[in-house]
Design a protein around this motif. Structure first.
Motif, mmCIF file in Angstrom:
data_model
loop_
_atom_site.group_PDB
_atom_site.id
_atom_site.type_symbol
_atom_site.label_atom_id
_atom_site.label_comp_id
_atom_site.label_asym_id
_atom_site.label_seq_id
_atom_site.Cartn_x
_atom_site.Cartn_y
_atom_site.Cartn_z
ATOM 1 N N THR A 96 0.838 -1.204 0.000
ATOM 2 C CA THR A 96 0.000 0.000 0.000
ATOM 3 C C THR A 96 0.871 1.251 0.000
ATOM 4 N N SER A 97 1.980 1.198 0.730
ATOM 5 C CA SER A 97 2.889 2.352 0.746
ATOM 6 C C SER A 97 3.570 2.543 -0.609
ATOM 7 N N CYS A 98 3.861 1.438 -1.288
ATOM 8 C CA CYS A 98 4.492 1.529 -2.606
ATOM 9 C C CYS A 98 3.628 2.316 -3.588
ATOM 10 N N VAL A 99 2.315 2.100 -3.528
ATOM 11 C CA VAL A 99 1.451 2.772 -4.502
ATOM 12 C C VAL A 99 0.915 4.108 -4.003
ATOM 13 N N MET A 100 0.783 4.263 -2.679
ATOM 14 C CA MET A 100 0.161 5.491 -2.175
ATOM 15 C C MET A 100 1.148 6.599 -1.827
ATOM 16 N N LEU A 101 2.351 6.262 -1.349
ATOM 17 C CA LEU A 101 3.256 7.323 -0.900
ATOM 18 C C LEU A 101 3.634 8.292 -2.020
ATOM 19 N N PRO A 102 4.050 7.818 -3.201
ATOM 20 C CA PRO A 102 4.353 8.793 -4.261
ATOM 21 C C PRO A 102 3.130 9.630 -4.643
ATOM 22 N N ALA A 103 1.954 9.010 -4.667
ATOM 23 C CA ALA A 103 0.741 9.739 -5.044
ATOM 24 C C ALA A 103 0.409 10.832 -4.037
ATOM 25 N N VAL A 104 0.514 10.512 -2.757
ATOM 26 C CA VAL A 104 0.216 11.508 -1.722
ATOM 27 C C VAL A 104 1.270 12.613 -1.717
ATOM 28 N N LEU A 105 2.540 12.244 -1.899
ATOM 29 C CA LEU A 105 3.590 13.270 -1.983
ATOM 30 C C LEU A 105 3.351 14.213 -3.160
ATOM 31 N N LYS A 106 2.914 13.650 -4.283
ATOM 32 C CA LYS A 106 2.625 14.496 -5.447
ATOM 33 C C LYS A 106 1.475 15.439 -5.142
ATOM 34 N N TRP A 107 0.444 14.938 -4.453
ATOM 35 C CA TRP A 107 -0.708 15.775 -4.112
ATOM 36 C C TRP A 107 -0.324 16.849 -3.096
ATOM 37 N N ASN A 108 0.614 16.528 -2.218
ATOM 38 C CA ASN A 108 1.036 17.459 -1.160
ATOM 39 C C ASN A 108 2.110 18.452 -1.613
ATOM 40 N N GLU A 109 2.707 18.276 -2.784
ATOM 41 C CA GLU A 109 3.987 18.932 -3.092
ATOM 42 C C GLU A 109 3.967 20.454 -2.987
ATOM 43 N N ASP A 110 2.846 21.100 -3.251
ATOM 44 C CA ASP A 110 2.809 22.561 -3.151
ATOM 45 C C ASP A 110 2.600 23.036 -1.716
ATOM 46 N N HIS A 111 2.432 22.085 -0.794
ATOM 47 C CA HIS A 111 2.135 22.451 0.598
ATOM 48 C C HIS A 111 3.400 22.597 1.437
ATOM 49 N N HIS A 112 4.442 21.826 1.141
ATOM 50 C CA HIS A 112 5.678 21.908 1.917
ATOM 51 C C HIS A 112 6.884 21.712 0.991
ATOM 52 N N PRO A 113 7.128 22.660 0.089
ATOM 53 C CA PRO A 113 8.210 22.494 -0.906
ATOM 54 C C PRO A 113 9.589 22.325 -0.289
#
Length: 380
Positions: free
Chosen positions: A283-300
């Motif tokens: 689950t971390s393999c598929v979700m971590l990159p996706a969540v990081l991409k969604w979060n990227e403008d929040h904590h550059p």
């Protein structure tokens, strides 16, 4: 607001020694007369490792349970409770991954609180139990997910198909033995994917809405170690030093797990496990990159530090994490782990009520937020 941090009553961690060297020392130091083993079925039935331990324990061994089921269904946990109660051991020796370790944590709660049914157990889910356990465990983890360092266990409510958290003030192991030699029996996909689970702990701990002065250094140091040790293991599965380094990286970051809130990768990941039977590492393999991409403008700035710790300062954080996952030959899309869009509506429904999803650093407030994250995870 006054802040404090709670650390689990884990007394000792052994590194770089074989299990058979340490167990006699612990038997003597704790004056143990009766030991019950809870073991991975693979180790018990497909290797000679458990037989070796049986020989060492001799007549001090009073029972063995090697039928732990993935995601620790409540009914399976209660089976284990019955056998442990019947044997009445001084301590439980748990050998295996997150499933047997989680199972024993919940077993400890059941024995201490005299819980004998699924209905009684469900009533205490989600609530911290301030207890002195009637029985503790010595854990020998054979994966890298890090549950051996926390006072949180998990068990599956099979009616709801939802894994629930169980909390006890001392249900973590009393002793942890990090034996890299026994880990060579762990399937490659399981060893590497559970390592990504700990990468997830490091990343979401580092980005957490919680404040903890220790997590930043520990998380980044763990990422630096993982970036090297996991790739070395992928090249040579018998590289004991690389396995040992990965175990230590888990310890470095996991000791703060209970003191910071995780985010949507963990929260949605729990739902993939419950609703789609996806192992937590995957689950971390598929979700971590996706969540990081969604979060990227929040904590550059934090994103830059994550990418640098992974040795890829010129990449975005989600790209650096995905590169590591791909290098290890692990799944990187929802389809790779058997999750289709027929489950999306249920995932979104549960996610919007899930405390950990709602603790994501970039606030998740509506269904479209979750659908967008799932879309990123679908495309990989």
């Amino acid at each position: 607001m006054i802040q404090s941090f709670t650390y689990s009553p884990l007394e000792r961690v052994y590194c770089d020694h074989k299990l058979e060297e340490i167990i006699p020392l612990e038997i003597e130091s704790m004056n143990i007369n009766k030991i019950f083993i809870v073991a991975s079925s693979t180790l018990s039935k497909k290797t000679k490792e458990i037989e070796k331990i049986k020989d060492i324990l001799g007549n001090k061994l009073v029972g063995i349970f090697d039928r732990c089921k993935e995601h620790s269904p409540i009914e399976n946990v209660l089976e284990c409770v019955k056998e442990v109660k019947k044997a009445n051991p001084d301590i439980i020796l748990t050998i295996g991954g997150g499933t047997p370790i989680d199972t024993v944590k919940v077993v400890q709660l059941c024995i201490t609180l005299d819980i004998n049914s699924a209905e009684e157990l469900k009533k205490i889910s989600g609530n911290m139990q301030n207890i002195t356990s009637k029985i503790r465990q010595i854990a020998v983890p054979t994966t890298l997910s890090g549950g051996e360092y926390s006072v949180v266990g998990g068990a599956m409510d099979t009616e709801k198909k939802l894994k629930q958290g169980y909390f006890g003030s001392d249900i973590c192991p009393k002793v942890v033995i990090l034996d890299p030699h026994i880990s060579v029996h762990t399937p490659e996909w399981l060893w590497l994917s559970t390592a990504i689970r700990s990468v997830d702990h490091a990343v979401e701990g580092f980005c957490s809405i919680s404040k903890n002065p220790m997590i930043s250094h520990n998380a980044l140091e763990a990422l630096r170690i993982f970036s090297n040790s996991l790739r070395k293991t992928k090249k040579d599965l018998n590289n004991i030093e690389a396995r040992s380094q990965s175990q230590k990286a888990v310890w470095i970051v996991a000791k703060n797990m209970g003191n910071v809130m995780m985010g949507a990768s963990h929260g949605i990941g729990y739902l993939l496990g419950s609703l789609g039977s996806v192992p937590h590492g995957q689950t971390s393999c598929v979700m971590l990159p996706a969540v990081l991409k969604w979060n990227e403008d929040h904590h550059p700035e934090k994103d830059k530090m994550i990418a640098s710790a992974l040795g890829r300062p010129n990449l975005k954080a989600y790209e650096a994490v995905k590169e590591l996952i791909v290098d290890l030959g692990l799944p990187s899309k929802l389809a790779d782990v058997g999750i289709g869009n027929d489950l999306y509506d249920k995932i979104v429904e549960y996610a919007l009520e899930h405390q950990i999803v709602l603790s994501n650093p970039k606030p998740i407030t509506k269904a479209d937020d979750v659908y967008q994250i799932l879309d990123f995870a679908e495309k990989g």
